[in-house]
Design a protein around this motif. Structure first.
Motif, PDB file in Angstrom:
ATOM      1  N   MET A  15       0.679  -1.214  -0.027  1.00  0.00           N
ATOM      2  CA  MET A  15       0.126   0.081   0.063  1.00  0.00           C
ATOM      3  C   MET A  15       0.879   1.111   0.036  1.00  0.00           C
ATOM      4  SD  MET A  15      -2.725   1.355   2.868  1.00  0.00           S
ATOM      5  CE  MET A  15      -1.429   1.534   4.017  1.00  0.00           C
ATOM      6  N   ILE A 138      -7.814  -2.108   0.906  1.00  0.00           N
ATOM      7  CA  ILE A 138      -6.637  -1.490   1.865  1.00  0.00           C
ATOM      8  C   ILE A 138      -5.618  -1.369   0.854  1.00  0.00           C
ATOM      9  CG2 ILE A 138      -5.138  -2.134   3.674  1.00  0.00           C
ATOM     10  CD1 ILE A 138      -7.295  -4.031   4.783  1.00  0.00           C
ATOM     11  N   LEU A 141      -6.199   1.957  -0.916  1.00  0.00           N
ATOM     12  CA  LEU A 141      -5.946   3.065  -0.180  1.00  0.00           C
ATOM     13  C   LEU A 141      -4.692   3.791  -0.620  1.00  0.00           C
ATOM     14  CD1 LEU A 141      -7.279   2.051   3.118  1.00  0.00           C
ATOM     15  CD2 LEU A 141      -8.335   3.868   1.697  1.00  0.00           C
ATOM     16  N   LEU A 145      -4.239   8.122  -0.259  1.00  0.00           N
ATOM     17  CA  LEU A 145      -3.153   8.415   0.693  1.00  0.00           C
ATOM     18  C   LEU A 145      -2.203   9.319   0.041  1.00  0.00           C
ATOM     19  CD1 LEU A 145      -2.657   5.333   2.895  1.00  0.00           C
ATOM     20  CD2 LEU A 145      -3.570   7.434   3.836  1.00  0.00           C
TER      21      LEU A 145
END
Length: 262
Positions: A15, A138, A141, A145
């Motif tokens: 991520m 997730i 994301l 972000l």
């Protein structure tokens, strides 16, 4: 580290890597006007830098890199391409001409094309079908972000230190992530002969035939192409519009965009 902890760790690294993969693209839009003034470029040249030079090589190289991810060591792909794009982002700050910056952006595109395909493939190996939607959510994301932190940090770095230093500093975290992936992530295929055998059976022709036969896939491919064509085009030129039309600084723009997009 037990299996559950490692899976969460893997997802976190992927991520964060995706977030920095996007930060460079967001930052370039904020820095276009300063690059234009410093290198005395036209808007057409800026369009080549921020558009076709990146998109063409990103899309073309994405297919063979994804093919490599089907059969090869995905951890190797992730750390090598992350190191490549991060080094190229840092080198962007040293470009002295349009030609040099254009070539560097091509290298950035090739490197960034190696981020998403192997990451999705690894997630599919470590998370079963029931867990995968949440795991992918997730992972994705990383996009928002990057908007929250990337716009804000890049905007103020540019205002305080200029576009060259901004690019150099934005390249450093990716190099650290590449080293972390190399040292700590594991490729399950190295210990799973069944996975290797299954992926090796699919030819490129069979992959294209199966995808083309799916009406849903064809519609999604067309829809995403249109979405990204316009959204990336608008996103790259929004900062220049506000700077030229309303006299906003990149620090102000970065703050507003972080709030709005985030």
């Amino acid at each position: 580290m037990n299996a559950r902890t490692y899976r969460n760790y893997l997802l976190t690294i992927l991520m964060v890597t995706l977030a920095f993969n996007y930060v460079d693209r967001l930052a370039l839009g904020l820095l276009l006007q300063d690059i234009k003034a410093d290198l005395e470029l036209s808007d057409t040249q800026l369009g080549l830098l921020s558009g076709i030079a990146f998109a063409l090589f990103y899309s073309i190289k994405g297919v063979p890199i994804a093919r490599w991810a089907d059969r090869g060591n995905r951890v190797t792909i992730i750390w090598v391409t992350t190191a490549l794009w991060s080094a190229a982002v840092g080198l962007s700050g040293m470009a002295a001409s349009f030609g040099a910056l254009l070539l560097i952006r091509v290298v950035v595109a090739v490197g960034e094309a190696g981020c998403i395909p192997p990451a999705h493939s690894l997630i599919a190996d470590y998370f079963n079908r029931a867990e995968r939607p949440r795991a992918v959510a997730i992972y994705m994301l990383g996009g928002p972000l990057s908007a929250v932190f990337g716009y804000f940090i890049a905007g103020w770095l540019n205002e305080l230190h200029g576009w060259r230093v901004t690019f150099m500093l934005l390249g450093l975290p990716g190099l650290a992530l590449a080293a972390l992936a190399f040292c700590t992530l594991r490729e399950p295929r190295l210990t799973n002969a069944t996975t290797r055998a299954v992926t090796a059976q699919l030819s490129m022709q069979a992959v294209f035939a199966q995808l083309y036969a799916s009406r849903t896939f064809r519609h999604l491919l067309f829809a995403y192409s249109v979405i990204f064509f316009f959204s990336f085009g608008i996103g790259k030129w929004q900062p220049a519009f506000f700077i030229r039309s309303f006299g906003l600084t990149t620090g102000e723009l970065g703050t507003w965009f972080a709030l709005i997009w985030g």
